[in-house]
Every structure is written in C-alpha cells, then in structure tokens.
Design a protein around this motif. Structure first.
Motif, PDB file in Angstrom:
ATOM      1  N   ILE A 325       0.829  -1.216   0.000  1.00 61.82           N
ATOM      2  CA  ILE A 325       0.000   0.000   0.000  1.00 61.82           C
ATOM      3  C   ILE A 325       0.861   1.263   0.000  1.00 61.82           C
ATOM      4  O   ILE A 325       0.551   2.248  -0.647  1.00 61.82           O
ATOM      5  N   GLY A 326       1.946   1.236   0.727  1.00 60.94           N
ATOM      6  CA  GLY A 326       2.833   2.400   0.792  1.00 60.94           C
ATOM      7  C   GLY A 326       4.140   2.047   1.470  1.00 60.94           C
ATOM      8  O   GLY A 326       4.199   1.114   2.280  1.00 60.94           O
ATOM      9  N   SER A 327       5.208   2.803   1.176  1.00 62.93           N
ATOM     10  CA  SER A 327       6.513   2.574   1.796  1.00 62.93           C
ATOM     11  C   SER A 327       7.056   3.888   2.330  1.00 62.93           C
ATOM     12  O   SER A 327       6.932   4.938   1.684  1.00 62.93           O
ATOM     13  N   PHE A 328       7.671   3.822   3.518  1.00 62.45           N
ATOM     14  CA  PHE A 328       8.138   5.029   4.203  1.00 62.45           C
ATOM     15  C   PHE A 328       9.482   4.765   4.869  1.00 62.45           C
ATOM     16  O   PHE A 328       9.760   3.648   5.325  1.00 62.45           O
ATOM     17  N   ARG A 329      10.279   5.831   4.936  1.00 66.04           N
ATOM     18  CA  ARG A 329      11.503   5.757   5.734  1.00 66.04           C
ATOM     19  C   ARG A 329      11.173   6.038   7.195  1.00 66.04           C
ATOM     20  O   ARG A 329      11.782   5.486   8.099  1.00 66.04           O
ATOM     21  N   ASN A 330      10.185   6.936   7.386  1.00 60.64           N
ATOM     22  CA  ASN A 330       9.760   7.312   8.739  1.00 60.64           C
ATOM     23  C   ASN A 330       8.716   6.302   9.242  1.00 60.64           C
ATOM     24  O   ASN A 330       7.658   6.129   8.645  1.00 60.64           O
ATOM     25  N   GLU A 331       9.033   5.631  10.341  1.00 63.79           N
ATOM     26  CA  GLU A 331       8.126   4.601  10.881  1.00 63.79           C
ATOM     27  C   GLU A 331       6.787   5.194  11.317  1.00 63.79           C
ATOM     28  O   GLU A 331       5.748   4.543  11.200  1.00 63.79           O
ATOM     29  N   ASN A 332       6.784   6.428  11.836  1.00 66.05           N
ATOM     30  CA  ASN A 332       5.535   7.074  12.291  1.00 66.05           C
ATOM     31  C   ASN A 332       4.544   7.230  11.141  1.00 66.05           C
ATOM     32  O   ASN A 332       3.339   7.047  11.314  1.00 66.05           O
ATOM     33  N   ASN A 333       5.061   7.576   9.959  1.00 67.38           N
ATOM     34  CA  ASN A 333       4.183   7.714   8.783  1.00 67.38           C
ATOM     35  C   ASN A 333       3.563   6.376   8.400  1.00 67.38           C
ATOM     36  O   ASN A 333       2.387   6.299   8.017  1.00 67.38           O
ATOM     37  N   ALA A 334       4.371   5.319   8.510  1.00 68.54           N
ATOM     38  CA  ALA A 334       3.863   3.970   8.210  1.00 68.54           C
ATOM     39  C   ALA A 334       2.777   3.573   9.205  1.00 68.54           C
ATOM     40  O   ALA A 334       1.744   3.004   8.833  1.00 68.54           O
ATOM     41  N   LEU A 335       2.989   3.894  10.481  1.00 72.32           N
ATOM     42  CA  LEU A 335       2.004   3.580  11.530  1.00 72.32           C
ATOM     43  C   LEU A 335       0.707   4.351  11.333  1.00 72.32           C
ATOM     44  O   LEU A 335      -0.387   3.823  11.545  1.00 72.32           O
ATOM     45  N   LYS A 336       0.830   5.619  10.902  1.00 72.04           N
ATOM     46  CA  LYS A 336      -0.366   6.449  10.647  1.00 72.04           C
ATOM     47  C   LYS A 336      -1.213   5.857   9.524  1.00 72.04           C
ATOM     48  O   LYS A 336      -2.438   5.782   9.622  1.00 72.04           O
ATOM     49  N   LEU A 337      -0.537   5.431   8.441  1.00 70.37           N
ATOM     50  CA  LEU A 337      -1.271   4.835   7.312  1.00 70.37           C
ATOM     51  C   LEU A 337      -1.929   3.522   7.733  1.00 70.37           C
ATOM     52  O   LEU A 337      -3.082   3.257   7.393  1.00 70.37           O
ATOM     53  N   LYS A 338      -1.202   2.725   8.499  1.00 64.80           N
ATOM     54  CA  LYS A 338      -1.754   1.445   8.973  1.00 64.80           C
ATOM     55  C   LYS A 338      -3.000   1.669   9.814  1.00 64.80           C
ATOM     56  O   LYS A 338      -4.021   1.008   9.626  1.00 64.80           O
ATOM     57  N   GLU A 339      -2.937   2.622  10.733  1.00 66.59           N
ATOM     58  CA  GLU A 339      -4.082   2.925  11.614  1.00 66.59           C
ATOM     59  C   GLU A 339      -5.282   3.424  10.806  1.00 66.59           C
ATOM     60  O   GLU A 339      -6.420   3.071  11.074  1.00 66.59           O
ATOM     61  N   LYS A 340      -4.994   4.234   9.793  1.00 68.12           N
ATOM     62  CA  LYS A 340      -6.067   4.822   8.982  1.00 68.12           C
ATOM     63  C   LYS A 340      -6.836   3.777   8.186  1.00 68.12           C
ATOM     64  O   LYS A 340      -8.064   3.809   8.114  1.00 68.12           O
ATOM     65  N   ILE A 341      -6.111   2.812   7.584  1.00 72.41           N
ATOM     66  CA  ILE A 341      -6.791   1.843   6.704  1.00 72.41           C
ATOM     67  C   ILE A 341      -7.223   0.577   7.440  1.00 72.41           C
ATOM     68  O   ILE A 341      -7.979  -0.218   6.907  1.00 72.41           O
ATOM     69  N   SER A 342      -6.745   0.391   8.683  1.00 70.95           N
ATOM     70  CA  SER A 342      -7.119  -0.810   9.449  1.00 70.95           C
ATOM     71  C   SER A 342      -8.607  -0.845   9.780  1.00 70.95           C
ATOM     72  O   SER A 342      -9.140  -1.895  10.121  1.00 70.95           O
ATOM     73  N   LYS A 343      -9.260   0.324   9.690  1.00 70.35           N
ATOM     74  CA  LYS A 343     -10.710   0.373   9.955  1.00 70.35           C
ATOM     75  C   LYS A 343     -11.487  -0.431   8.911  1.00 70.35           C
ATOM     76  O   LYS A 343     -12.541  -0.971   9.198  1.00 70.35           O
ATOM     77  N   ASP A 344     -10.946  -0.473   7.684  1.00 69.01           N
ATOM     78  CA  ASP A 344     -11.669  -1.108   6.575  1.00 69.01           C
ATOM     79  C   ASP A 344     -10.992  -2.369   6.038  1.00 69.01           C
ATOM     80  O   ASP A 344     -11.590  -3.090   5.244  1.00 69.01           O
ATOM     81  N   PHE A 345      -9.721  -2.617   6.445  1.00 70.19           N
ATOM     82  CA  PHE A 345      -8.995  -3.778   5.927  1.00 70.19           C
ATOM     83  C   PHE A 345      -8.449  -4.606   7.079  1.00 70.19           C
ATOM     84  O   PHE A 345      -7.843  -4.070   8.012  1.00 70.19           O
ATOM     85  N   PHE A 346      -8.651  -5.923   7.003  1.00 70.15           N
ATOM     86  CA  PHE A 346      -8.198  -6.822   8.063  1.00 70.15           C
ATOM     87  C   PHE A 346      -6.771  -7.319   7.765  1.00 70.15           C
ATOM     88  O   PHE A 346      -6.433  -7.613   6.632  1.00 70.15           O
ATOM     89  N   GLY A 347      -5.960  -7.391   8.812  1.00 69.38           N
ATOM     90  CA  GLY A 347      -4.621  -7.967   8.688  1.00 69.38           C
ATOM     91  C   GLY A 347      -3.593  -7.063   8.070  1.00 69.38           C
ATOM     92  O   GLY A 347      -2.681  -7.534   7.387  1.00 69.38           O
ATOM     93  N   VAL A 348      -3.720  -5.731   8.267  1.00 67.63           N
ATOM     94  CA  VAL A 348      -2.717  -4.791   7.742  1.00 67.63           C
ATOM     95  C   VAL A 348      -1.443  -4.913   8.575  1.00 67.63           C
ATOM     96  O   VAL A 348      -1.499  -4.901   9.804  1.00 67.63           O
ATOM     97  N   LYS A 349      -0.295  -5.043   7.905  1.00 66.24           N
ATOM     98  CA  LYS A 349       0.975  -5.225   8.619  1.00 66.24           C
ATOM     99  C   LYS A 349       2.044  -4.281   8.076  1.00 66.24           C
ATOM    100  O   LYS A 349       1.944  -3.781   6.953  1.00 66.24           O
ATOM    101  N   ILE A 350       3.065  -4.052   8.901  1.00 64.88           N
ATOM    102  CA  ILE A 350       4.229  -3.250   8.484  1.00 64.88           C
ATOM    103  C   ILE A 350       5.412  -4.210   8.344  1.00 64.88           C
ATOM    104  O   ILE A 350       5.766  -4.915   9.293  1.00 64.88           O
ATOM    105  N   VAL A 351       6.025  -4.227   7.147  1.00 62.53           N
ATOM    106  CA  VAL A 351       7.168  -5.108   6.864  1.00 62.53           C
ATOM    107  C   VAL A 351       8.435  -4.253   6.807  1.00 62.53           C
ATOM    108  O   VAL A 351       8.482  -3.233   6.103  1.00 62.53           O
ATOM    109  N   ASN A 352       9.454  -4.645   7.573  1.00 62.26           N
ATOM    110  CA  ASN A 352      10.745  -3.933   7.583  1.00 62.26           C
ATOM    111  C   ASN A 352      11.649  -4.477   6.479  1.00 62.26           C
ATOM    112  O   ASN A 352      11.972  -5.676   6.442  1.00 62.26           O
ATOM    113  N   ARG A 353      12.055  -3.609   5.550  1.00 60.06           N
ATOM    114  CA  ARG A 353      12.972  -4.000   4.465  1.00 60.06           C
ATOM    115  C   ARG A 353      14.432  -3.914   4.937  1.00 60.06           C
ATOM    116  O   ARG A 353      14.733  -3.287   5.968  1.00 60.06           O
TER     117      ARG A 353
END
Length: 390
Positions: A325-353
C-alpha cells in the motif's frame, strides 16, 4: 466571559470543547434535553477559535447531509453523486484548502445509527476538519458503536448537556425580562419546562402578554391521581397477601404427621452360634497371594501401549499475493497509514525492508480477493502494488 452561559454544567462543557478546538481538530458528540443550550455553547466555542482563513458549516441532519455540505463549501457537483464520490471531492477540497473547517450537524437523532456511523467514516478525518454532532435525548441509545473499539479511541468526547440549576435559570429570566416576570412565575416555568430555557421561552410566547404573574401559569395537580394509584396498589397487595395466608393454612391441614420410628437393638449373630436351632454358616476366608497380585499388575502394565498424541492444527488461508500500500523511511508515517486503513482492511501489517524502508502491506489468498482489496484502496486514492508470492 461566561456570563452569557447559564448553568454550571454548560460552562464546564463549553470550556472543554473550546480548549480541545483550540489545541487541534476533533470529532465530538453533544446531546441533551431540547432547549438546554447545546447548540449555543458549540457555536460559541467554534466562533471563539475561528480565524479569517477558516470555514464553519452548520447543517441540519437529513439523509442528504453530505450533498448539503459540498454546497456549503462551494464544491457542489452538477449531477447526483455517491458517498464514495463525495469522499473523494471532500478530500480534494481539504488538500487545496489552507485553513480549518468546522462542521456542526444539528438534530442528529433524526438519522439512523448506520447513518451516524457513516458521518464518522466520511468526515471524521481530523486533518484540517473538526466535526461536532448535536442531538436530543433520543440520540443516546444510538451512540453504542462510538463506545467500543477503534471508534471510541478516535472520538474526543461524548457529552450530555444538563439543564441549568434554578439559580442560573432565574438569573437568565431576571436579566432578560427584569420585573416583567414574577419570581413565582419563574419557579413555575422551571417546573413546567424541566429547566429548559428554550421550552420556557415557548411557553411565554404562547401567553403573549407582560407582565406575567405566578397565577398565569398553572401546574397540573396530580395529587388525586397519585392518591387513587396508591389506594389501588394497596388493595392489590391486601388481596395478594390474603390469598397467600389462605393457601398456607390449607397446606398445613393436608400435611400428615410422620410415623415415629421405633429403634430396635438387634445384635448380629456370632459365627458358629445357633439361632432358632439353625447354625450360622461360617464364611470361608479367601487367602490372597500378594506375589500373584503384583505379577498380574506387571503383566497389565506390559500390555498397555502408549500412542503418540496427534498434533492439533488449524486451517490457515494460504498467502499467495502481497498488496503493497505504501513505503516510508519514517516509521511514524507507516504507523499512521496502517491505523487509517485498518478500519476497513483486516490484517494490515508493516514489513521492515533491509534498506530500512517500512512497507505497509495486506495479504490475499487468491487473485479475486486481491482484486477486491485493490479496487477498494483506489477509492481512497491509493495506487497499490500487487506482488505474487513464489
């Protein structure tokens, strides 16, 4: 100055709403009896923090509220639009708007529970937007979804605004009308309106005369009604207890006295003795071979076969596709996106490259499921990347 707010509870709620609006964007709900001044304290708080570049919108609740909102902010389309199209139009407006938007929707109790939740999902963005919903007492039962899960965490307040105390109620009418209303009339107004200043004003407009005396307002005397009710209740109780006593007496008559048990001291006969000229048969004692007993136990243990306990496993959906869905260097931005879309999508995860990039992803078990997720994400203006798991 808080002198124009009547009631200690209202003053307290106004201060909280004002401070929250001052510190950032919010989503809140206010409800209470009709005419207690809910809308007044919300408007006052909004006007207090409003700047030149900001925009405030006051709407009356109805199923087409979202169309009316677009008209008020000046982006009303020429054709009919769906709620998904409204959301995209609204987000585009926010992105191009430099100030803050304050949205107040009044009489929300007229909407269904589902429609109220839709308001939260469509405009509860909090990015440049503050939303406050107002309703009467009947709104309270419809607020259960706002008190659970993620919705509860993102709602800033749910307030019940109470009627003013009599001293504050009296202060309002003395300041506004002075000697035109007797103090006795104010007391009667307080009882008739249940402390609602709005309802009291309606009563005064129906009288359409000044000065107003205490005798001009009549409170229905319910003394006789209460007395009749009490007498009826007393008669019912007396009949009930009368029947109860009658049945208890009948039960006592039908209960038989238990027969007395006569205890007889009978001794058991001794082995080898004679009872009524008949000899008592002597029981033969069985000899127990301890060694035989132990050997039988050992044989039994040998015959016991221990089997391995089967492993219990639960079915898991196979992961065949990864939707990035999106990639970020800043972890806070990744967490914000995850929180925003978790309302409508199940099993959203953050993967560390390996390169330190944090990717927000959703997994799908088949191509059809992946397609549905992607089409839903595109409605939010997100263009995801689909990868097949090898």
């Amino acid at each position: 100055m808080l002198s124009d707010i009547y009631g200690l509870d209202k003053k307290e709620k106004y201060i909280i709403i004002f401070n929250l609006l001052k510190s950032g964007n919010i989503f809140g709900i206010v409800y209470g009896k009709e005419g207690v001044g809910k809308k007044y304290i919300v408007e006052k708080a909004v006007d207090k923090v409003l700047n030149k570049n900001d925009k405030k919108v006051f709407l009356e609740a109805n199923p087409d509220w979202y169309k009316n909102l677009l008209r008020e902010i000046g982006t009303s389309p020429l054709r009919e639009l769906s709620k998904e199209e409204f959301f995209l139009n609204f987000v585009d407006f926010i992105d191009n708007f430099s100030g803050r938007i304050f949205i107040v929707i009044n009489n929300v109790q007229k909407l269904s529970e589902t429609q109220i939740i839709e308001i939260y999902h469509l405009i509860g963005i909090k990015e440049k937007v503050s939303t406050i919903l107002i309703g009467d007492e009947s709104l309270k039962p419809k607020l259960n979804p706002f008190k659970i899960g993620k919705i509860e965490a993102s709602v800033n307040f749910i307030f019940e605004v109470k009627p003013p105390e009599f001293s504050e109620f009296e202060r309002y009418f003395l300041q506004k009308y002075g000697g035109k209303i007797e103090k006795k009339a104010i007391k009667k107004l307080y009882i008739l309106s249940e402390g609602s200043i709005g309802r009291s004003e309606e009563i005064l407009s129906q009288l359409s005369k000044f000065p107003i005396k205490g005798s001009d307002l009549k409170i229905a005397k319910n003394g006789k009604k209460h007395l009749r009710l009490f007498a009826t209740l007393l008669i019912v109780l007396l009949i009930f207890f009368g029947y109860l006593l009658f049945f208890k007496r009948e039960e006592k008559k039908n209960v038989l006295n238990p027969e007395k048990v006569i205890k007889m001291d009978k001794k058991l006969p001794v082995e080898g003795s004679v009872i009524q000229n008949l000899p008592v048969k002597t029981k033969k004692k069985k000899k127990t071979d301890i060694l035989y007993f132990l050997s039988s136990i050992k044989e039994g243990i040998k015959n016991v076969k221990l089997e391995s306990i089967p492993k219990i496993s639960f079915y898991k959906k196979p992961i065949r596709y990864v939707i990035q869905i999106g990639s970020f260097r800043n972890e806070n931005n990744a967490l914000k996106l995850k929180e925003k879309i978790s309302k409508d999508f199940f099993g959203v995860k953050i993967v560390n490259r390996k390169n330190g990039i944090k990717s927000v992803v959703v997994y799908a078990s088949n191509k059809e499921e992946a397609g549905k997720i992607i089409s839903k994400l595109k409605k939010y203006g997100i263009n995801p990347i689909l990868k097949k798991v090898k």
